[in-house]
Design an enzyme around this catalytic site. Structure first.
Site, short mmCIF file in Angstrom:
data_model
loop_
_atom_site.label_atom_id
_atom_site.label_comp_id
_atom_site.label_asym_id
_atom_site.label_seq_id
_atom_site.Cartn_x
_atom_site.Cartn_y
_atom_site.Cartn_z
N PHE A 195 0.86 -1.20 0.00
CA PHE A 195 0.00 0.00 0.00
C PHE A 195 0.89 1.24 0.00
O PHE A 195 1.78 1.39 0.85
CB PHE A 195 -0.92 -0.01 1.23
CG PHE A 195 -1.88 -1.17 1.24
CD1 PHE A 195 -3.13 -1.07 0.63
CD2 PHE A 195 -1.53 -2.38 1.83
CE1 PHE A 195 -4.02 -2.15 0.63
CE2 PHE A 195 -2.41 -3.47 1.84
CZ PHE A 195 -3.65 -3.35 1.23
N VAL A 215 2.47 -1.91 4.36
CA VAL A 215 2.09 -0.51 4.27
C VAL A 215 3.36 0.34 4.35
O VAL A 215 4.14 0.19 5.28
CB VAL A 215 1.15 -0.15 5.44
CG1 VAL A 215 0.71 1.30 5.34
CG2 VAL A 215 -0.07 -1.08 5.45
N CYS A 216 3.55 1.20 3.38
CA CYS A 216 4.75 2.04 3.37
C CYS A 216 4.70 2.98 4.58
O CYS A 216 3.77 3.78 4.72
CB CYS A 216 4.85 2.87 2.10
SG CYS A 216 6.19 4.07 2.16
N VAL A 217 5.71 2.89 5.43
CA VAL A 217 5.72 3.63 6.68
C VAL A 217 5.70 5.15 6.45
O VAL A 217 4.96 5.88 7.13
CB VAL A 217 6.91 3.20 7.57
CG1 VAL A 217 8.24 3.35 6.87
CG2 VAL A 217 6.92 3.97 8.88
N ALA A 274 2.29 6.25 5.15
CA ALA A 274 1.29 6.07 6.20
C ALA A 274 1.42 7.15 7.28
O ALA A 274 0.43 7.77 7.67
CB ALA A 274 1.42 4.68 6.81
#
Lengths: 119, 130
Positions: free
Chosen positions: B40, B78-80, B83
């Site tokens: 994501f 999920v790309c930190v 996010a």
């Protein structure tokens, strides 16, 4: 390792796509992907050297395009037609790049294993 | 049979893309293909927000992704950076942000770097972006 084409379609300040594209280019190149960067449609505005994003308190992410060569990202392709329809010239761009016709862009895209579009 | 990397960049509420990705993953798995992972990025990370509260008669994508991930053990990554920009923090991110009790990114969603996307692309036959 594989090749990755990253396509930019948005103007620099309309959203966060430009910054997140730069993040993606630099990180994936540093993890060994063979990255090509494409600027098409309104994405060509990201390359203008006359930008002043500080005026609207934006970070000047386009400055990072200058770092691409240090990550061995040397394939920067710009849609000739997108520039032309927006009245822009190569001399106004802030990075050395190759101008290609839409069919030449497609030929380059076909060489990449994966494609991600940031819009 | 092919292996797929799924990249979700579209927002769950602003576009059909996130739901289409879910349906694609489900159909691919049911037909014997494999999903190397789902990554994501951009507004796609919004679906990982555990605080989403949908009305009971509306489509709720968050529990759907969670159930799918549990059933087939597929990584939801999920790309930190993307996010955190959007207020979606894992427990670890929250500790680093000095708000240790405020986090909304929980398993099966994982907070990862772009290196995970690269590994996923290297391991799969093809990728599809939604």
């Amino acid at each position: 390792m594989k090749s990755l084409a990253i396509i930019n379609q948005s103007t620099p300040m309309a959203n966060h796509a430009g910054q997140e594209s730069v993040d993606l280019v630099l990180a994936s190149a540093s993890f060994g992907q063979n990255v090509s960067v494409f600027f098409v449609d309104d994405g060509v505005f990201q390359l203008l050297n006359s930008q002043n994003p500080g005026e609207v308190e934006h970070k000047h992410f386009a400055k990072s395009f200058g770092a691409f060569e240090f990550y061995d990202v040397e394939n920067i392709f710009v849609c000739k037609e997108s520039l032309h329809t927006r009245g822009l010239k190569k001399a106004q761009l802030n990075v050395s790049c190759q101008l290609l016709t839409p069919s030449e862009l497609n030929a380059q895209l076909l060489k990449s294993d994966n494609t991600i579009t940031l819009s | 049979m092919a292996s797929f990397s799924i990249i979700v960049t579209s927002s769950p509420l602003e576009s059909q893309g996130c739901y289409s990705a879910y349906r694609f993953v489900q159909a691919a798995l049911e037909n014997g293909h494999s999903i190397t992972g789902v990554f994501f990025y951009q507004s796609g990370v919004e679906v990982a927000n555990a605080f989403q509260t949908m009305l009971s008669d509306e489509l709720a994508l968050y529990p759907k992704w969670c159930k799918l991930a549990d059933k087939y053990t597929i990584p939801l990554q999920v790309c930190v950076t993307a996010a955190n920009r959007r207020g979606i923090l894992s427990q670890q991110d929250a500790i680093q942000n000095d708000t240790p009790n405020q986090y909304n990114l929980n398993p099966p969603f994982q907070s990862v770097g772009i290196g995970e996307l690269v590994s996923m692309l290297n391991e799969s036959d093809r990728s599809i972006q939604f």
